[in-house]
Enzyme design. Structure first.
Site, PDB file in Angstrom:
ATOM      1  N   GLU A  89       0.820  -1.219   0.000  1.00 21.25           N
ATOM      2  CA  GLU A  89       0.000   0.000   0.000  1.00 21.25           C
ATOM      3  C   GLU A  89       0.855   1.271   0.000  1.00 21.25           C
ATOM      4  OE1 GLU A  89      -2.850  -0.504   3.238  1.00 21.25           O
ATOM      5  OE2 GLU A  89      -4.212  -1.484   1.835  1.00 21.25           O
ATOM      6  N   GLU A  98     -13.133  -2.206  11.339  1.00 24.94           N
ATOM      7  CA  GLU A  98     -12.967  -1.369  10.154  1.00 24.94           C
ATOM      8  C   GLU A  98     -14.063  -1.620   9.120  1.00 24.94           C
ATOM      9  OE1 GLU A  98      -9.186  -1.872   8.200  1.00 24.94           O
ATOM     10  OE2 GLU A  98      -9.799  -0.708   6.452  1.00 24.94           O
ATOM     11  N   ASP A 146      -8.756  -8.702   3.046  1.00 22.32           N
ATOM     12  CA  ASP A 146      -8.523  -7.687   4.077  1.00 22.32           C
ATOM     13  C   ASP A 146      -9.638  -7.625   5.108  1.00 22.32           C
ATOM     14  OD1 ASP A 146      -7.500  -5.628   5.496  1.00 22.32           O
ATOM     15  OD2 ASP A 146      -7.846  -4.076   4.005  1.00 22.32           O
TER      16      ASP A 146
HETATM   17  C1  GCV Z   1      -2.841   0.234   8.503  1.00 21.99           C
HETATM   18  C2  GCV Z   1      -6.243  -1.903   5.110  1.00 21.99           C
HETATM   19  C3  GCV Z   1      -6.659  -0.712   5.913  1.00 21.99           C
HETATM   20  C4  GCV Z   1      -5.493   0.209   6.177  1.00 21.99           C
HETATM   21  C5  GCV Z   1      -4.396  -0.591   6.876  1.00 21.99           C
HETATM   22  C6  GCV Z   1      -4.014  -1.753   5.970  1.00 21.99           C
HETATM   23  C7  GCV Z   1      -2.959  -2.631   6.602  1.00 21.99           C
HETATM   24  O1  GCV Z   1      -5.921  -1.527   3.827  1.00 21.99           O
HETATM   25  O2  GCV Z   1      -7.686  -0.036   5.262  1.00 21.99           O
HETATM   26  O3  GCV Z   1      -5.929   1.261   6.996  1.00 21.99           O
HETATM   27  O4  GCV Z   1      -3.286   0.208   7.155  1.00 21.99           O
HETATM   28  O5  GCV Z   1      -5.143  -2.535   5.723  1.00 21.99           O
HETATM   29  O6  GCV Z   1      -3.338  -3.586   7.240  1.00 21.99           O
HETATM   30  O7  GCV Z   1      -1.785  -2.343   6.473  1.00 21.99           O
END
Ligand code: GCV
Length: 674
Positions: free
Chosen positions: A245, A346, A318
């Site tokens: 990411e 989340e 995720d």
């Molecule tokens: C901490 C997802 C979440 C992100 C998170 C990422 C990860 O994409 O939306 O907020 O980042 O996972 O676990 O690294």
């Protein structure tokens, strides 16, 4: 002797007490330590001994010569033993002759805090960072309370900051701050860890490279490790999100995840520290995000140093409301693996929806990977476990009382991954809610504990139903709170719901069989075939693995379309049932807790309807099919929803109107720059 009451008066008084219980005055801030005797009191009531023959973190509670004993392999084990006794007392399992010997299943049982140095919390829904990075003083009382809560359920580590880390985490000021926190947490048997940013040497000291094979870079990390351990001799180690990411990593220098992890491992090894290297990697150009962890990590199996552990999210995408387990758990054989669960909600309504995750995690841990033949459960493939915390500065830590059950459940499963979700829910309720005055323990069980346990146990499936039933996933947009199945916002296709649902006029679902991404082949047989064939694929994962026409005949005899609509409708119905059930529990809880949960359930009900309006409405726009006869009609036309966006506050929490419905603002027309 003068009789105070006649038998009739007494019976009458008792009956009226039973029918008018007086709830305890609780606000939820004691969490699950509410019902037990104070720790010091339990400790003072027993004989204790350190027995080196017991496992270091293990304990033995038993009675001998009319005395209750708690023996343990270490001071840490003793703490767990005393808390186990406290719990047993509340649960009515501490009677004479008690003889319980336990040790934790995993050595590493960690919370991961996604807390930022500006005190925001990524995906945090319980206020700002509980560590208060920006305040001059550390919040000692809160950290102690946190320490007690963690210790009471057997957790032994905390990564203090976000995996999307800030290089400043490793400057001397923050290392000292971590030292102060670690000094307190140590008293509760909790080690401190830090999530590091790959580019820290560049950002902090002007190095020109982050190449893990570059001697200057390697030395930088060795020096940094020495600095940290000089301050915190029992520092746990690093958690790393790299080449994920947008975070930099060893691949930026043509090196592998193993090269990167091993460099850090070498720096930490002299002090006994570990590296937790995350397998959460995916690239927008890949045809299936779910395939990528295996594609990147399987070729590296056996290449990681002994003090590296690969941390893998429970599902291959995720933390969705339902995913199959990550196939990586069944593939790596020569690499230590760590489970990563998400306690913070989340994707399950933040701290506004009831979504008890005991069932989610039980489902994953007790799945068979068949890696070493039948019975190779995920729980046994991993040797450590982490959960992304749902804590913040809220007085009750978690946003509201029922959300605390997930922190508790995570800790209990980290201690023993084969405990049942239902047993854990039962424990949590009994420890958290006090028996009202004038009510017997038996009546409390029947009238309060059992119904609330039923609600918790049904809650996650309700969320699956109204958000993403039958294996649908990632229908979110923006903050991940609400539905945007139509979304096609840049920058990445794999952040768009349409990548995942693939719905059009003919059908819906992601083909992960051999005709599609062949993700099924990453699972060991017989699972690969089970998932690949429509006759055997579990219905709750159908659209995860298959793309099907809308008129596909389901086991029920109904069409796929009708079944989708019924699931969304059932999700709304389930939350309505939760509301009715909670109303019936009003006599047994304090007004504060009653109102708190009532409000959350009202939000959840309204959100469930919003999810249904958006998803069913959007899919219907594509397929033009009528709704089945027996579902609730849609409330808001999807064309209206499609031009609106959820309003959120500064912390990313949704904003509600007076009726606890989300506020949706009309999108401003997109204007190209001249
Ligand atoms: C901490 C997802 C979440 C992100 C998170 C990422 C990860 O994409 O939306 O907020 O980042 O996972 O676990 O690294």
């Amino acid at each position: 002797m003068r009789k105070l009451f006649s038998p009739i008066v007494l019976i009458g008084a008792l009956l009226s007490a039973c029918s008018n219980p007086v709830p305890a005055n609780q606000d939820g801030t004691e969490l699950w330590l509410a019902a037990g005797r104070p720790y010091q009191e339990v400790l003072a009531s027993v004989e204790t001994a350190i027995d080196p023959a017991l496992p270091a973190e293990g304990y033995h509670i038993y009675d001998a010569d009319g005395v209750r004993h708690v023996d343990a392999g270490s001071a840490g084990g003793l703490r767990y033993g005393v808390y186990a006794l406290q719990r047993a007392e509340v649960l009515g399992q501490a009677g004479k002759g008690m003889d319980v010997q336990e040790k934790p299943f995993y050595d590493l049982r960690l919370l991961n805090h996604w807390d930022n140095l500006d005190d925001t919390v990524e995906r945090g829904y319980a206020g700002k960072s509980m560590w208060e990075w920006t305040s001059p003083e550390i919040p000692e009382a809160r950290i102690r309370h946190y320490g007690e809560l963690c210790a009471s359920i057997g957790l032994n580590g905390a990564v203090l900051n976000n995996v999307n880390s800030n290089p400043l985490m490793l400057d001397s000021e923050h290392i000292d701050r971590v030292r102060q926190i670690a000094d307190i947490l140590r008293e509760y048997g909790i080690r401190a860890y830090i999530a590091i940013k790959w580019t820290s040497p560049i950002a902090l000291d002007g190095l020109t490279s982050g190449d893990p094979l570059n001697p200057t870079v390697r030395q930088w990390w060795k020096d940094k490790a020495a600095e940290i351990y000089a301050a915190i001799p029992d520092f746990g180690g690093f958690l790393v999100k790299a080449n994920s990411e947008g975070q930099a990593g060893p691949q930026d220098y043509g090196r592998t995840h193993a090269d990167g992890a091993n460099m850090l491992a070498e720096a930490l090894a002299p002090y006994g520290g570990i590296v937790m290297w995350r397998a959460f990697v995916y690239a927008p150009e890949s045809p299936d995000r779910a395939n990528q962890a295996v594609e990147e990590f399987l070729p590296l199996d056996g290449d990681f140093a002994d003090n590296v552990i690969v941390q893998i999210k429970n599902g291959p995408v995720d933390f969705q409301p339902r995913e199959p387990f990550s196939p990586l758990f069944g593939q790596l054989k020569k690499t230590r693996m760590m489970m990563e669960f998400q306690i913070t909600q989340e994707y399950l309504g933040f701290s506004n929806h009831v979504a008890y995750h005991g069932t989610t995690w039980e489902e994953c841990l007790q799945s068979d990977t068949y890696r070493d033949g039948e019975g190779s459960f995920v729980a046994n493939m991993v040797s450590a476990i982490a959960g992304v915390a749902n804590t913040g500065q809220d007085p009750n830590f978690c946003g509201y009382v029922l959300a605390q059950a997930n922190w508790y459940a995570f800790g209990r499963l980290a201690w023993n991954p084969y405990l049942s979700a239902e047993e854990i829910a039962d424990e949590w309720i009994r420890q958290t809610f006090l028996v009202p005055d004038g009510m017997s323990a038996g009546a409390f069980t029947t009238k309060f504990v059992n119904p609330l346990r039923g609600l918790l146990m049904a809650s996650r499936e309700a969320v699956v139903d109204y958000e993403m039933p039958l294996g649908l996933h990632h229908l979110f947009g923006g903050t991940h709170y609400g539905p945007i199945p139509w979304d096609r916002m840049p920058p990445r296709p794999d952040w768009q719901p349409r990548y995942y649902h693939q719905a059009d006029s003919a059908g819906i679902g992601f083909d992960r069989t051999a005709t599609g991404s062949n993700n099924v082949s990453q699972y060991n047989e017989p699972l690969a075939s089970t998932f690949a064939h429509l006759e055997t694929c579990p219905e709750n994962l159908l659209l995860w693995f298959h793309h099907l026409p809308w008129d596909y005949q389901m086991a029920s005899g109904r069409t796929l379309w009708d079944e989708i609509c019924l699931h969304y409708d059932a999700g709304i119905g389930a939350v309505e049932d939760f509301r009715a059930l909670w109303e019936s529990l009003q006599p047994y809880v304090s007004p504060i807790l009653y109102e708190e949960v009532s409000t959350k359930l009202l939000i959840q009900r309204n959100d469930a309807e919003w999810w249904r309006d958006a998803c069913v409405g959007y899919f219907q726009k594509l397929n033009g099919l009528p709704l089945p006869a027996d579902v609730r009609p849609l409330r808001i036309p999807v064309d209206t929803l499609m031009v609106k966006l959820l309003r959120s506050d500064q912390l990313g929490m949704p904003v509600f109107d007076d009726e606890y419905r989300v506020v949706l603002d009309r999108m401003r027309p997109f204007r190209r720059r001249q």
